[in-house]
Structure formats: C-alpha cells, structure tokens
Design an enzyme around this catalytic site. Structure first.
Site, PDB file in Angstrom:
ATOM      1  N   GLY A 103     -10.186  -7.747   8.824  1.00  0.00           N
ATOM      2  CA  GLY A 103     -11.247  -8.877   8.761  1.00  0.00           C
ATOM      3  C   GLY A 103     -12.557  -8.426   8.841  1.00  0.00           C
ATOM      4  N   MET A 129      -5.402  -4.444  13.502  1.00  0.00           N
ATOM      5  CA  MET A 129      -4.503  -4.303  14.578  1.00  0.00           C
ATOM      6  C   MET A 129      -3.575  -2.910  14.822  1.00  0.00           C
ATOM      7  SD  MET A 129      -2.598  -7.855  13.525  1.00  0.00           S
ATOM      8  CE  MET A 129      -1.532  -8.086  14.857  1.00  0.00           C
ATOM      9  N   GLU A 130      -4.225  -1.971  14.438  1.00  0.00           N
ATOM     10  CA  GLU A 130      -3.594  -0.636  14.780  1.00  0.00           C
ATOM     11  C   GLU A 130      -4.254   0.512  14.732  1.00  0.00           C
ATOM     12  OE1 GLU A 130      -3.282  -2.311  11.449  1.00  0.00           O
ATOM     13  OE2 GLU A 130      -1.371  -3.459  11.976  1.00  0.00           O
ATOM     14  N   GLU A 156       0.837  -1.117   0.019  1.00  0.00           N
ATOM     15  CA  GLU A 156      -0.107  -0.108  -0.038  1.00  0.00           C
ATOM     16  C   GLU A 156       0.895   1.326  -0.048  1.00  0.00           C
ATOM     17  OE1 GLU A 156      -3.832  -0.820   2.504  1.00  0.00           O
ATOM     18  OE2 GLU A 156      -2.087  -1.262   3.630  1.00  0.00           O
ATOM     19  N   ASP A 188     -10.349 -10.656   4.592  1.00  0.00           N
ATOM     20  CA  ASP A 188     -10.861 -11.833   4.918  1.00  0.00           C
ATOM     21  C   ASP A 188     -11.837 -11.819   5.910  1.00  0.00           C
ATOM     22  OD1 ASP A 188      -9.568 -11.653   7.758  1.00  0.00           O
ATOM     23  OD2 ASP A 188      -8.195 -10.796   6.715  1.00  0.00           O
TER      24      ASP A 188
HETATM   25  N1  SAH Z   1       2.031 -11.856   7.132  1.00  0.00           N
HETATM   26  C1  SAH Z   1       1.019 -10.518   7.104  1.00  0.00           C
HETATM   27  C2  SAH Z   1       0.935 -10.323   8.553  1.00  0.00           C
HETATM   28  C3  SAH Z   1      -0.225  -9.210   8.536  1.00  0.00           C
HETATM   29  S1  SAH Z   1      -1.001  -9.017   9.969  1.00  0.00           S
HETATM   30  C4  SAH Z   1       2.482  -9.714   6.369  1.00  0.00           C
HETATM   31  O1  SAH Z   1       3.390 -10.232   6.246  1.00  0.00           O
HETATM   32  O2  SAH Z   1       2.300  -8.413   6.501  1.00  0.00           O
HETATM   33  C5  SAH Z   1      -2.538  -8.457   9.254  1.00  0.00           C
HETATM   34  C6  SAH Z   1      -2.607  -6.783   8.927  1.00  0.00           C
HETATM   35  O3  SAH Z   1      -3.649  -6.853   8.094  1.00  0.00           O
HETATM   36  C7  SAH Z   1      -2.539  -6.222  10.034  1.00  0.00           C
HETATM   37  O4  SAH Z   1      -2.020  -4.856   9.680  1.00  0.00           O
HETATM   38  C8  SAH Z   1      -4.106  -5.812  10.382  1.00  0.00           C
HETATM   39  O5  SAH Z   1      -4.338  -4.530  10.713  1.00  0.00           O
HETATM   40  C9  SAH Z   1      -4.789  -6.383   9.225  1.00  0.00           C
HETATM   41  N2  SAH Z   1      -5.868  -7.522   9.166  1.00  0.00           N
HETATM   42  C10 SAH Z   1      -6.228  -8.219   8.128  1.00  0.00           C
HETATM   43  N3  SAH Z   1      -6.933  -9.087   8.346  1.00  0.00           N
HETATM   44  C11 SAH Z   1      -7.065  -9.152   9.729  1.00  0.00           C
HETATM   45  C12 SAH Z   1      -7.620 -10.087  10.744  1.00  0.00           C
HETATM   46  N4  SAH Z   1      -8.306 -11.028  10.323  1.00  0.00           N
HETATM   47  N5  SAH Z   1      -7.215  -9.986  11.892  1.00  0.00           N
HETATM   48  C13 SAH Z   1      -6.313  -8.973  12.598  1.00  0.00           C
HETATM   49  N6  SAH Z   1      -5.886  -8.113  11.583  1.00  0.00           N
HETATM   50  C14 SAH Z   1      -6.165  -8.176  10.405  1.00  0.00           C
END
Ligand code: SAH
Length: 230
Positions: free
Chosen positions: A78, A175-176, A12, A199
């Site tokens: 999500g 998560m932020e 992004e 998702d």
């Molecule tokens: N393996 C990934 C980790 C991403 S963690 C990487 O390499 O980037 C997931 C990221 O997407 C976080 O920034 C969170 O804000 C968002 N996110 C998307 N789906 C989520 C879910 N089901 N639960 C929590 N955060 C989610």
C-alpha cells in the site's frame, strides 16, 4: 551462489516459476521451496506466506536449509508517501515494524536487544534491484526509501492517516519485509525488496488490491526478477 526469490502471492510465484525450466519441489515446514535455475543462475523460489511470523519462518528455512547467498523479495504494498501511487514501484532501502511497540521499556518501534528499529537492505543488491526494476518497467515511477511492515492489511483512511503522521518517511506499507530483513540481518545474508503499489492503504484498498494483483502484480514481479538475473 544461490539467489532466493521470495514472493508474497501465488500469482507472483507462478510467474517466476514460469521462467524456471528445471525447478524441483522441496517441501520444508509446510512450504514448497522450488530449487532450479533462472537465466542459468541457481535460484530457490518460494511463497513467503502472509504476515511477519510466516515470512520469518520462510526466511529462516532459506538460510538454514538452502544455503542462499542473497534474498530478493517481490510483492505488492500500500502506498503511504505523498506521490507514491498505484502502479509505482518502491525499492526498500530500510524496513521497520510499524506495529512493534515495547515502550516505555524500549523506544517505540525499536526491536528489543537490537538497539534499532530499522534494518537496512544490502546497498549493492538494492542498487542492482532498482536498476533491474527501471530496466524492466521503464514507464513506472520508481521510489527508494523506508518501507514499513505490520500484521495488518491497512485498508481504512483513518489508519492510513495515522501511519503517515507517525512515520512521515514511510513510502509504503506491507506485511512481511521487516521480518525478512531482520532474519537476513541475523544470518548476515544480503537482502533486497521491491514492491509494486497495489493500493493507497485507504478505504478503497480492498478493491484496488484485488484488481491490481490479478492484472499487474505478477507480470511486474517476474519482469523485475528476470531483469535482475539476466
Ligand atoms: N486477500 C489477500 C490478502 C492479501 S494481504 C489474498 O488472498 O492474498 C495483503 C498482501 O499484500 C500482503 O502480503 C501485504 O504484504 C501486501 N499489501 C498490499 N497492500 C497492503 C496494505 N494496504 N496494507 C498491508 N499490506 C499490504
């Protein structure tokens, strides 16, 4: 007035930087802040990093060092709410930390000493952001409401169901956002956030997430940011 564009993921940020003709890199706290212009407007673009503490540090540096007048967060999340499907767009009107619980001393979810667990986004900026999302992605379904944040990638169906039961108003989980909302509240900086649903926070989430980020998320974020600043 300078606008901060905070992205959750590399893909992004790269798409936003591609819209900036003149960005210069300013490293602070192990992060790279990209200062420049987008559609002639002053912006600073940065990767939030993942999780609440990392995002709070990023937001604090934006407030302390980059003199930002507004903060806009773009990312993926999500889907939790009924009818919030992959590819939909959620604009947050408030945030809450779903993993914060100082009960019985404070009510569940309440941030101690703030007297609330919910932090509202700025109404005017949020309305502008929702309008930009609608212009940029006319085919996407748009939702506006509560988004919840926590230091967990929610990726099992039981955990997803538990969150839906505990917080029936929540449209999406990430998560932020709640961390950035709290920092912006502390500094009095208008904040808005948009998340594309990658998702459904269930057992299929890991595969859906990876595919979505690759194929859709970065295009969505850049298009929304471009529409916002045009
Ligand atoms: N393996 C990934 C980790 C991403 S963690 C990487 O390499 O980037 C997931 C990221 O997407 C976080 O920034 C969170 O804000 C968002 N996110 C998307 N789906 C989520 C879910 N089901 N639960 C929590 N955060 C989610």
């Amino acid at each position: 007035m300078r606008t901060a564009i905070v992205s959750a993921m590399h893909e992004e940020l790269a798409a936003v930087l591609a819209l900036m003709p003149d960005e210069s890199r300013q490293p602070v706290a192990g992060r790279e802040f990209w200062v420049g212009h987008l559609h002639g407007r002053e912006v600073v673009a940065v990767l939030s990093r993942i999780g609440k503490v990392a995002a709070a540090t990023t937001a604090t540096v934006l407030a302390e060092r980059f003199n930002v007048g507004e903060v806009v967060f773009t990312g993926v999340a999500g889907g939790l709410g009924a009818g919030v499907q992959v590819g939909d767009v959620v604009v947050a009107d408030r945030f809450l930390q779903h993993d914060l619980d100082a009960s019985p001393i404070f009510p569940r979810y309440e941030v101690p000493l703030y007297g609330t667990g919910e932090f509202r986004t700025d109404a005017a900026l949020t309305t502008r952001l929702a309008a930009a999302a609608a212009r940029a992605l006319p085919a996407a379904r748009l939702h506006r409401g509560l988004v919840v944040s926590g230091d967990r990638f929610v990726s099992t169906t039981p955990e997803c169901r538990a969150l839906q039961a505990a917080l029936p108003q929540a449209l999406a989980v990430e998560m932020e956002g709640a961390a950035v909302a709290q920092v912006c509240h502390d500094y009095g900086i208008p904040f808005a956030a948009v998340r594309t649903i990658s998702d459904r926070a269930d057992d299929a989430a890991p595969g859906d997430f990876a595919r979505f980020v690759r194929e859709v998320a970065s295009r969505h974020s850049a298009a929304i940011v471009e529409a916002l600043l045009a």
